[in-house]
Structure formats: structure tokens, C-alpha cells
Scaffold this active site. Structure first.
Site, PDB file in Angstrom:
ATOM      1  N   VAL A   1      -3.732   2.667   0.716  1.00 35.40           N
ATOM      2  CA  VAL A   1      -4.428   1.993  -0.728  1.00 35.40           C
ATOM      3  C   VAL A   1      -3.469   1.235  -1.517  1.00 35.40           C
ATOM      4  O   VAL A   1      -2.339   1.596  -1.542  1.00 35.40           O
ATOM      5  CB  VAL A   1      -4.878   3.181  -1.748  1.00 35.40           C
ATOM      6  CG1 VAL A   1      -5.272   3.038  -2.855  1.00 35.40           C
ATOM      7  CG2 VAL A   1      -5.965   4.287  -0.934  1.00 35.40           C
TER       8      VAL A   1
ATOM      9  N   THR B   1       0.804  -1.337  -0.096  1.00 36.22           N
ATOM     10  CA  THR B   1       0.059   0.173  -0.059  1.00 36.22           C
ATOM     11  C   THR B   1       0.773   1.207   0.005  1.00 36.22           C
ATOM     12  O   THR B   1       2.117   1.149   0.244  1.00 36.22           O
ATOM     13  CB  THR B   1      -0.833   0.043   1.149  1.00 36.22           C
ATOM     14  OG1 THR B   1      -0.339  -0.023   2.439  1.00 36.22           O
ATOM     15  CG2 THR B   1      -1.669  -1.113   1.234  1.00 36.22           C
ATOM     16  N   ASP B   2       0.103   2.515  -0.280  1.00 33.62           N
ATOM     17  CA  ASP B   2       1.050   3.556  -0.313  1.00 33.62           C
ATOM     18  C   ASP B   2       0.483   4.402   1.093  1.00 33.62           C
ATOM     19  O   ASP B   2       0.044   3.780   2.123  1.00 33.62           O
ATOM     20  CB  ASP B   2       0.282   4.539  -1.244  1.00 33.62           C
ATOM     21  CG  ASP B   2      -1.060   4.866  -1.208  1.00 33.62           C
ATOM     22  OD1 ASP B   2      -1.832   4.816  -0.201  1.00 33.62           O
ATOM     23  OD2 ASP B   2      -1.620   5.103  -2.358  1.00 33.62           O
ATOM     24  N   MET B   3       1.034   5.411   1.242  1.00 30.52           N
ATOM     25  CA  MET B   3       0.842   6.131   2.599  1.00 30.52           C
ATOM     26  C   MET B   3      -0.568   6.415   3.090  1.00 30.52           C
ATOM     27  O   MET B   3      -0.802   6.526   4.147  1.00 30.52           O
ATOM     28  CB  MET B   3       1.469   7.509   2.488  1.00 30.52           C
ATOM     29  CG  MET B   3       2.854   7.568   2.508  1.00 30.52           C
ATOM     30  SD  MET B   3       3.618   9.055   2.093  1.00 30.52           S
ATOM     31  CE  MET B   3       2.859  10.318   3.502  1.00 30.52           C
TER      32      MET B   3
END
Length: 135
Positions: free
Chosen positions: A20, A15-17
Site C-alpha cells: 500500500v 509502499t509499505d510491507m
């Protein structure tokens, strides 16, 4: 037609920050779906490779509908609708626990002789396993 499902839980590293799932990870989920499908029908990739055959991806398409998030349990579905010859086309769906379609797509893979690094017709031993799923 061949169809199989498997599940994966989204890991933090995917995931990103914002939690997501990063878009490139869907290609990895597609790979998980197809390798598990081959395993379930009795033709694991490792066996093909021991027999001198690889299946490199030569085309990949993914369409995104909704986001997947950290810790989601995803259901990955892979399908092969047509009897392969030199190429094999997999179709995919990725759904969340609510059943929402998050992404779908397809990949095309080619049967390749490892030693010669050349495309080949689907080997007979693979055809015997796969043909059971087609009329």
C-alpha cells in the site's frame, strides 16, 4: 482555470510491507502534478528558479479515500482555480486506473525572492503565462 493531468506508476519503494502506498507519498504525487502542470503551460519551475523565484509550500491538506498499491497507474490532476497574486493554491485529485478517487487535497505556495528570502508578488513574466487561463 488551469488544469493538467499526468500519470505515475507506483514504485515498490513508495509502499509499505502490504504493498500500500505510504501516506506521505501523496504529497510527492501532488508535487509531481503541479510541476508537470507548470511545464505543460510553458512555465517550468526551473525557469522560475533561474529568474530568482521559488514557490515554497506553506500549507498542505490531503484527504484519503482508498488505497493505492504497488504497480498501480495513477492519474494525477492539478488545478488552479483563481488567479494568483502572492500565493497560488493548487487543488489535486489522484485516481486509479478504474477511475476511483483515491485522494484529493490542496497546497498553498508563496512566490518568494530567492536572494532576499522574502515573499513577493507574482512576477510579471509568470503572470503573462498564467493570465491566459483566466478571464
Amino acid at each position: 482555470m488551469i488544469e493538467a493531468t499526468t500519470q505515475v506508476r507506483v514504485r515498490y519503494a513508495e509502499t509499505d510491507m502490504m504493498g500500500v502506498v505510504y501516506n506521505a507519498n501523496y504529497a510527492i504525487y501532488f508535487e509531481v502534478a503541479r510541476t508537470e502542470m507548470f511545464r505543460k503551460i510553458g512555465m517550468p519551475y526551473a525557469e522560475m528558479e533561474r529568474n530568482g523565484v521559488r514557490l515554497p509550500v506553506i500549507d498542505l491538506h490531503c484527504r484519503y479515500y482508498k488505497s493505492a498499491y504497488y504497480d498501480d497507474l495513477l492519474t494525477l490532476t492539478a488545478r488552479v482555480k483563481e488567479m494568483p497574486k502572492v500565493k497560488i493554491v493548487f487543488e489535486y485529485e489522484i485516481r486509479n486506473e478504474a477511475g476511483d478517487l483515491l485522494a484529493d487535497g490542496y497546497t498553498t505556495l508563496a512566490f518568494m525572492d530567492i536572494a532576499k528570502q522574502r515573499p513577493i508578488k507574482m512576477p510579471e513574466y509568470v503572470e503573462r503565462v498564467i493570465s491566459k487561463y483566466f478571464d
